[in-house]
Design a protein around this motif. Structure first.
Motif, mmCIF file in Angstrom:
data_model
loop_
_atom_site.group_PDB
_atom_site.id
_atom_site.type_symbol
_atom_site.label_atom_id
_atom_site.label_comp_id
_atom_site.label_asym_id
_atom_site.label_seq_id
_atom_site.Cartn_x
_atom_site.Cartn_y
_atom_site.Cartn_z
ATOM 1 N N SER A 37 0.796 -1.156 -0.107
ATOM 2 C CA SER A 37 -0.005 -0.003 -0.238
ATOM 3 C C SER A 37 0.622 1.296 0.114
ATOM 4 N N ALA A 38 1.949 1.291 0.761
ATOM 5 C CA ALA A 38 2.708 2.236 0.971
ATOM 6 C C ALA A 38 3.422 2.575 -0.484
ATOM 7 N N ILE A 39 3.971 1.561 -1.176
ATOM 8 C CA ILE A 39 4.567 1.883 -2.429
ATOM 9 C C ILE A 39 3.595 2.190 -3.370
ATOM 10 N N ALA A 40 2.436 1.501 -3.754
ATOM 11 C CA ALA A 40 1.379 1.827 -4.509
ATOM 12 C C ALA A 40 0.572 3.146 -4.489
ATOM 13 N N GLY A 41 0.520 3.797 -2.930
ATOM 14 C CA GLY A 41 0.037 4.942 -2.781
ATOM 15 C C GLY A 41 0.581 6.155 -3.176
ATOM 16 N N ASP A 42 1.790 6.032 -3.447
ATOM 17 C CA ASP A 42 2.510 7.286 -3.984
ATOM 18 C C ASP A 42 3.124 7.138 -5.112
ATOM 19 N N ASP A 43 2.661 7.875 -6.352
ATOM 20 C CA ASP A 43 3.202 7.580 -7.570
ATOM 21 C C ASP A 43 4.766 7.593 -7.550
ATOM 22 N N ASP A 44 5.433 8.632 -6.888
ATOM 23 C CA ASP A 44 6.859 8.664 -7.112
ATOM 24 C C ASP A 44 7.565 7.427 -6.645
ATOM 25 N N THR A 45 6.913 7.147 -5.413
ATOM 26 C CA THR A 45 7.629 5.694 -4.666
ATOM 27 C C THR A 45 7.347 4.536 -5.700
ATOM 28 N N ARG A 46 6.044 4.479 -6.080
ATOM 29 C CA ARG A 46 5.856 3.361 -7.049
ATOM 30 C C ARG A 46 6.681 3.320 -8.273
ATOM 31 N N THR A 50 9.433 0.303 -9.058
ATOM 32 C CA THR A 50 9.120 -0.667 -10.229
ATOM 33 C C THR A 50 10.108 -0.149 -11.486
ATOM 34 N N SER A 51 10.676 0.872 -11.456
ATOM 35 C CA SER A 51 11.621 1.239 -12.585
ATOM 36 C C SER A 51 12.929 0.399 -12.667
ATOM 37 N N PRO A 52 13.085 -0.250 -13.839
ATOM 38 C CA PRO A 52 14.226 -0.962 -14.182
ATOM 39 C C PRO A 52 15.236 -0.312 -14.270
ATOM 40 N N VAL A 53 15.279 1.217 -14.754
ATOM 41 C CA VAL A 53 16.360 1.907 -14.748
ATOM 42 C C VAL A 53 17.247 2.545 -13.659
ATOM 43 N N VAL A 54 16.275 2.463 -12.420
ATOM 44 C CA VAL A 54 16.988 3.050 -11.192
ATOM 45 C C VAL A 54 18.041 1.924 -10.619
ATOM 46 N N ASN A 55 19.141 2.548 -10.289
ATOM 47 C CA ASN A 55 20.076 1.518 -9.671
ATOM 48 C C ASN A 55 19.425 0.787 -8.387
ATOM 49 N N ARG A 56 19.896 -0.486 -8.840
ATOM 50 C CA ARG A 56 19.488 -1.725 -7.771
ATOM 51 C C ARG A 56 19.877 -1.368 -6.644
ATOM 52 N N GLN A 57 21.297 -1.345 -6.474
ATOM 53 C CA GLN A 57 21.738 -0.888 -4.974
ATOM 54 C C GLN A 57 21.134 0.248 -4.402
ATOM 55 N N LYS A 58 20.835 1.356 -5.066
ATOM 56 C CA LYS A 58 20.135 2.431 -4.355
ATOM 57 C C LYS A 58 18.732 2.120 -4.051
ATOM 58 N N LYS A 59 18.108 1.306 -4.928
ATOM 59 C CA LYS A 59 16.651 0.781 -4.444
ATOM 60 C C LYS A 59 16.759 0.007 -3.164
ATOM 61 N N LEU A 60 17.882 -0.850 -3.002
ATOM 62 C CA LEU A 60 18.109 -1.642 -1.865
ATOM 63 C C LEU A 60 18.187 -0.844 -0.661
ATOM 64 N N GLU A 61 19.076 0.070 -0.677
ATOM 65 C CA GLU A 61 19.367 0.713 0.439
ATOM 66 C C GLU A 61 18.158 1.805 0.867
ATOM 67 N N THR A 62 17.366 2.157 -0.237
ATOM 68 C CA THR A 62 16.307 3.069 0.116
ATOM 69 C C THR A 62 15.314 2.276 0.862
ATOM 70 N N PHE A 63 14.819 0.989 0.351
ATOM 71 C CA PHE A 63 13.783 0.399 0.924
ATOM 72 C C PHE A 63 14.235 -0.510 2.142
#
Length: 184
Positions: A37-46, A50-63
């Motif tokens: 819900s948190a991820i789907a509830g905010d367009d930027d977060t979603r 889900t973006s394949p171009v965002v650096n995977r390591q940056k995603k991991l650290e953020t989440f």
């Protein structure tokens, strides 16, 4: 079944097995729903998730930071999905997990739609009859849809019972078209 049904069911089954081992099926389900819900509830977060171009390591650290207070199993599945580039599966996994957890408790989701809010006595009578017929308990979700005009529409799993006025009018119109086609 959802777009990613088979793969999502495998993840959900493994998650449920882990949660049952720990005796935490409710906590895992709650935190999976909250993360989804948190991820789907905010367009930027979603988009970020889900973006394949965002650096995977940056995603991991953020989440990892964002989900720090979540149940360990729920947090780890979100991080695993990022590592495997399967972020789009999260919503499907959550839906499958909830369905499997309900079935584990001998329950099923039941959607009741009506033109007006049903009095508690009517709702209880419908539930009692359905429980007796299907020999199950139900997790009930009610919604009001004035377009139904009257009556109720009951959806359980892939079964639908349509006892609404609009449903009967639609059926009547189909019958008229069939008769017209037969007479033509």
């Amino acid at each position: 079944m959802t777009q990613y049904g088979t793969v999502a069911r495998r993840y959900a089954t493994a998650l449920l097995d882990l949660a049952k081992e720990r005796g935490d099926t409710e906590a895992v389900g709650r935190d999976l729903r909250a993360a989804s819900s948190a991820i789907a509830g905010d367009d930027d977060t979603r988009r970020f998730f889900t973006s394949p171009v965002v650096n995977r390591q940056k995603k991991l650290e953020t989440f990892e930071k964002a989900l720090a207070g979540f149940d360990e199993i729920a947090r780890n599945v979100a991080l695993l999905l990022i590592k495997k580039r399967r972020e789009a599966l999260l919503d499907s996994i959550v839906a499958e997990y909830e369905t499997l957890a309900l079935a584990e408790r001998g329950s099923e989701r039941l959607q009741i739609s009506s033109a007006r809010a049903l009095p508690q006595s009517e709702l209880e009578a419908i539930l009692e009859r359905l429980s007796r017929h299907f020999k199950k308990e139900f997790e009930v979700h009610q919604n009001v849809d004035p377009a139904l005009l009257g009556g109720v529409r009951i959806t359980l799993g892939d079964r639908r019972i349509d006892a609404t006025i609009s449903g009967r009018l639609d059926e009547f119109a189909r019958d008229l078209h069939r008769q017209k086609d037969l007479n033509a």
